[in-house]
Design a protein around this motif. Structure first.
Motif, PDB file in Angstrom:
ATOM      1  N   ASN A 129       6.709  -5.769  12.482  1.00  0.00           N
ATOM      2  CA  ASN A 129       6.867  -7.187  12.137  1.00  0.00           C
ATOM      3  C   ASN A 129       6.935  -7.352  10.618  1.00  0.00           C
ATOM      4  O   ASN A 129       7.959  -7.726  10.082  1.00  0.00           O
ATOM      5  N   PHE A 130       5.852  -7.014   9.930  1.00  0.00           N
ATOM      6  CA  PHE A 130       5.893  -6.981   8.469  1.00  0.00           C
ATOM      7  C   PHE A 130       4.902  -5.940   7.970  1.00  0.00           C
ATOM      8  O   PHE A 130       4.153  -5.353   8.764  1.00  0.00           O
ATOM      9  N   LEU A 131       4.947  -5.693   6.679  1.00  0.00           N
ATOM     10  CA  LEU A 131       4.070  -4.709   6.045  1.00  0.00           C
ATOM     11  C   LEU A 131       3.107  -5.435   5.115  1.00  0.00           C
ATOM     12  O   LEU A 131       3.408  -6.534   4.636  1.00  0.00           O
ATOM     13  N   CYS A 132       1.980  -4.809   4.823  1.00  0.00           N
ATOM     14  CA  CYS A 132       1.032  -5.442   3.900  1.00  0.00           C
ATOM     15  C   CYS A 132       0.267  -4.385   3.120  1.00  0.00           C
ATOM     16  O   CYS A 132      -0.547  -3.656   3.694  1.00  0.00           O
ATOM     17  N   ASN A 133       0.564  -4.286   1.821  1.00  0.00           N
ATOM     18  CA  ASN A 133      -0.233  -3.414   0.970  1.00  0.00           C
ATOM     19  C   ASN A 133      -1.649  -3.963   0.833  1.00  0.00           C
ATOM     20  O   ASN A 133      -1.858  -5.173   0.828  1.00  0.00           O
ATOM     21  N   LEU A 134      -2.599  -3.029   0.732  1.00  0.00           N
ATOM     22  CA  LEU A 134      -4.018  -3.390   0.622  1.00  0.00           C
ATOM     23  C   LEU A 134      -4.653  -2.588  -0.503  1.00  0.00           C
ATOM     24  O   LEU A 134      -4.347  -1.402  -0.667  1.00  0.00           O
ATOM     25  N   GLY A 135      -5.532  -3.218  -1.228  1.00  0.00           N
ATOM     26  CA  GLY A 135      -6.254  -2.523  -2.284  1.00  0.00           C
ATOM     27  C   GLY A 135      -6.931  -3.535  -3.184  1.00  0.00           C
ATOM     28  O   GLY A 135      -7.237  -4.652  -2.749  1.00  0.00           O
ATOM     29  N   TYR A 136      -7.167  -3.105  -4.417  1.00  0.00           N
ATOM     30  CA  TYR A 136      -7.759  -4.000  -5.411  1.00  0.00           C
ATOM     31  C   TYR A 136      -6.706  -4.189  -6.490  1.00  0.00           C
ATOM     32  O   TYR A 136      -6.353  -3.255  -7.206  1.00  0.00           O
ATOM     33  N   GLY A 137      -6.158  -5.409  -6.554  1.00  0.00           N
ATOM     34  CA  GLY A 137      -5.036  -5.697  -7.440  1.00  0.00           C
ATOM     35  C   GLY A 137      -5.459  -5.721  -8.901  1.00  0.00           C
ATOM     36  O   GLY A 137      -6.633  -5.867  -9.231  1.00  0.00           O
ATOM     37  N   ASP A 138      -4.447  -5.584  -9.747  1.00  0.00           N
ATOM     38  CA  ASP A 138      -4.666  -5.686 -11.199  1.00  0.00           C
ATOM     39  C   ASP A 138      -4.364  -7.128 -11.605  1.00  0.00           C
ATOM     40  O   ASP A 138      -3.195  -7.522 -11.680  1.00  0.00           O
TER      41      ASP A 138
END
Lengths: 197, 197
Positions: A168-177
């Motif tokens: 369906n869609f993608l989603c990056n995950l982490g701690y953004g800058d």
């Protein structure tokens, strides 16, 4: 219920949350991915269909399988993100309804229906869950970077091959800058898109 | 960011939130409906498409137009709810992209594309916003009752006639009666629907 949540929480899930494309070099523990799903599944879907399925692409090997399937503008940020989640939906979601919606024969509402009805139903309810996923990740302190630009048939084959699940869609995950963020894009105001009748 | 929101907030938006069908006799102010939208529009959509459109059915007259278009099981609870929101999506969402996504000619990505691409795109992104709407309402202290069972063509004609907006789902809003809740339906656990690769 009955009162708004405190301002800091509204900030974290909506008001100050932003889509990120640059990521801190800070890993995301598997346990946190599990907690996102534990929250996501609680959100409502029609007849509790719960069609969403999730693959967390985290290892360098899996990243290498995913990156060539992304549109060019999505490659560098996804390579840098600690995790990229593939949010899919199960076209045979109705097989699970005897367990998920046991008080009615809801499986019969869908089994044998045309592909377009099933596709619309699975996409609608799987996407609701995709949004719960984004909010759940934010609520747990992660930043998110959802994306639509990728080769869906390629991702289906590579990550959901031999199953009735579609991406369906993608989603990056982490701690953004936060230093890399630009001003938020414009949004509609109430009267442009809403009416009270 | 970086830390989970406090437990009370997680409870309110996910862990203790439930779909309601019985409503307290307590009105919902128009200002609160405006605040739901102000939060909803902040959630991410692909290329900031923002296709969702909202009609809040609140007056007795408007309720009478809506009720006959609902499946029978959705009528009594919707009549009793202080507000029923119609969540729709604008099939001509791309007309607004020069303003919403000004740094690229995103309108050209969609204008003239086939109905099925536009439908999938508008449904996906409009549904993400529908889920943000549910969470925003909960975050502001309201209870929700989302529903899929209604005559979509009839609602389109009655509430979006002469526009390119199509109805997606409905959501009752108000203050639910917790005494009327049954136990939560079963949910999948992580390993049934997720993998880390």
């Amino acid at each position: 219920m009955g009162r708004p949540i405190v301002a800091e929480c509204l900030d974290q899930i909506f008001l100050k949350a932003r889509t990120h494309t640059k990521w801190q070099d800070r890993p995301v523990a598997d346990d946190l991915l599990r907690r996102i799903i534990d929250l996501t599944v609680l959100g409502p879907t029609s007849a509790n269909q719960s069609p969403a399925r999730f693959v967390f692409v985290k290892s360098p090997e899996a990243k290498l399988r995913l990156i060539p399937l992304l549109s060019e503008g999505n490659r560098a940020k996804t390579l840098a993100a600690p995790v990229c989640a593939i949010i899919g939906y199960d076209m045979k979601f109705y097989d699970h309804l005897p367990r998920l919606f046991p008080h009615e024969n809801a499986k019969a509402w869908f089994e044998g229906k045309g592909a377009s009805v099933l596709e619309t139903t699975a996409l609608r309810n799987g996407t609701l869950q995709g949004a719960y996923f984004i909010i759940a990740a934010r609520a747990l302190g992660l930043d998110t970077g959802p994306m639509s630009g990728f080769d869906q048939a390629g991702v289906d084959l590579e990550f959901f091959g031999g199953t009735p699940v579609k991406s369906n869609f993608l989603c990056n995950l982490g701690y953004g800058d936060p230093a890399a963020l630009r001003p938020r894009l414009p949004r509609f105001v109430f009267d442009e898109i809403s009416a009270i009748v």
